[in-house]
Design an enzyme around this catalytic site. Structure first.
Site, mmCIF file in Angstrom:
data_model
loop_
_atom_site.group_PDB
_atom_site.id
_atom_site.type_symbol
_atom_site.label_atom_id
_atom_site.label_comp_id
_atom_site.label_asym_id
_atom_site.label_seq_id
_atom_site.Cartn_x
_atom_site.Cartn_y
_atom_site.Cartn_z
ATOM 1 N N CYS A 240 -23.856 -30.502 30.573
ATOM 2 C CA CYS A 240 -23.938 -29.424 29.576
ATOM 3 C C CYS A 240 -23.784 -28.060 30.243
ATOM 4 O O CYS A 240 -24.725 -27.541 30.842
ATOM 5 C CB CYS A 240 -25.264 -29.512 28.824
ATOM 6 S SG CYS A 240 -25.492 -28.183 27.629
ATOM 7 N N CYS B 235 -26.026 -25.313 28.891
ATOM 8 C CA CYS B 235 -27.423 -25.404 29.349
ATOM 9 C C CYS B 235 -27.559 -24.932 30.803
ATOM 10 O O CYS B 235 -28.495 -24.214 31.141
ATOM 11 C CB CYS B 235 -27.933 -26.834 29.301
ATOM 12 S SG CYS B 235 -27.473 -27.768 27.854
ATOM 13 N N ASP B 236 -26.664 -25.365 31.659
ATOM 14 C CA ASP B 236 -26.886 -25.220 33.100
ATOM 15 C C ASP B 236 -25.906 -24.295 33.825
ATOM 16 O O ASP B 236 -26.082 -24.030 35.016
ATOM 17 C CB ASP B 236 -26.826 -26.613 33.761
ATOM 18 C CG ASP B 236 -27.913 -27.532 33.217
ATOM 19 O OD1 ASP B 236 -29.002 -27.019 32.893
ATOM 20 O OD2 ASP B 236 -27.672 -28.739 33.086
#
Ligand code: NDP
Length: 313
Positions: free
Chosen positions: A134, A137-138
């Site tokens: 992701c 997300c990261d």
């Protein structure tokens, strides 16, 4: 046999948000947590994009908070997997993996989706230590660094262009000589100067250092499928974008789904083709796949369940 007004299957942000709303509407929801209580967020570390947390929050902590909020209003949260559902008549007969049978007047399906991985041993080792599925997300953790994305579909193209705004360089690794992504996305990828395409390329191994629990990825060994030439990419982040599998096995042949298995909901609604059964979160969303959008559809599903029960006494 126990009869439940609102049964929620799956305990990610969609399921617990549905539970909060259903409990506050006095539907006395029962949530079956499934195989991975808390869902995909429990496998991430810091979540920085969920509104309301200016300092960010740990994925598992966010899920614990959502659960506690749902329980505070009377949600009955239970261990267990739903194995079978009869969608042909209401109330729907549901079987749990321990053999328990129950009846549900409405059902909210929030079983999520599972990111696919390449299946390399070294990939497994660096999950949470450089390997991610992701970028939203990261990606932030790799500001100014070099990363790789593997895949050739819209997700890979989107992740690569998203990361290109943050990182120094993105290698986009694809196993063929043509992207599967839509023309518009291909155009974006080709016109982003800090994305380097690696065509006909497979990933052989992820490499890095390990010291106790600390893992730091520092490269990927890739091989050109046509020439057999191997190369080491010096990267710190490795993003796998080879698709997701919606967790819909038990609904096959029972609820309308697309060719990949995502549940189909009516426009501007979480209603499936079976009245009284609703779907929320990643199980019906292959486009956004964010905790906040999952939570939003969870809220919708609970409101729709309440209305459905009001109209179908
Ligand atoms: P896709 O199934 O479309 O693409 C998966 C990609 O990963 C393919 O290029 C495939 O290669 C590659 N792949 C699969 N398995 C492996 C493997 N084991 N090793 C190496 N490569 C592999 O998945 P997406 O998640 O990209 O998209 C899913 C759906 O969601 C699509 O319909 C897409 O259009 C849609 N979507 C739409 C978006 C939008 O409109 N903004 C954004 C994201 C997704 P190969 O091509 O060789 O099969």
């Amino acid at each position: 046999m126990e009869t439940i007004k609102c049964l929620i299957i799956g305990s990610g942000p969609a399921g617990y948000t549905a539970a909060i709303y259903a409990a506050r509407a006095d539907l006395k929801p029962v949530i079956y947590e499934g195989m991975q209580p808390g869902g995909q967020l429990t496998t991430t570390t810091e979540v920085d994009n969920f509104p309301g947390y200016p300092e960010g929050i740990d994925g598992p902590k966010l899920m614990e908070d959502l659960k506690n909020q749902a329980v505070r209003f009377g949600t009955d949260s239970r261990w267990g997997m739903v194995n079978h559902i009869d969608t042909t008549k209401r109330p729907f007969k549901v079987t749990i993996d321990d053999g328990t049978e129950l009846l549900a007047e409405t059902v909210i399906i929030s079983t999520g989706a599972t990111a696919k991985y390449l299946g390399l041993e070294s990939e497994e080792k660096f999950k949470g230590g450089g390997v991610s599925a992701c970028a939203t997300c990261d990606g932030f953790f790799y500001k100014g660094k070099d990363v790789a994305v593997v895949g050739g579909g819209d997700t890979a193209a989107e992740e690569a262009t998203y990361l290109a705004n943050i990182v120094r360089k993105v290698y986009l690794i694809h196993r063929r000589d043509e992207l599967r992504a839509s023309k518009a996305m291909v155009h974006r990828v080709m016109n982003t100067p800090n994305i380097e395409m690696l065509w006909d390329t497979e990933v052989k191994e992820i490499v890095g250092t390990e010291s106790g629990f600390m893992k730091a990825l520092n490269g990927a060994i890739v091989v050109n499928r046509k020439t057999g030439v191997e190369r080491k990419l010096d990267i710190e982040g490795f993003f796998v974008a080879i698709g997701h599998s919606p967790n819909t096995e038990i609904f096959k042949g029972k609820l309308d789904m697309d060719e990949v298995g995502y549940l189909i909901t009516k426009p501007d609604s979480t209603a499936t083709n079976v009245p009284g059964i609703f779907a929320a979160g990643d199980v019906q969303d292959k486009h956004y796949r964010q905790a906040i959008t999952a939570a939003g559809t969870g809220c919708m599903a609970a409101i729709e369940s309440e209305r459905f029960l009001g109209e179908n006494r």
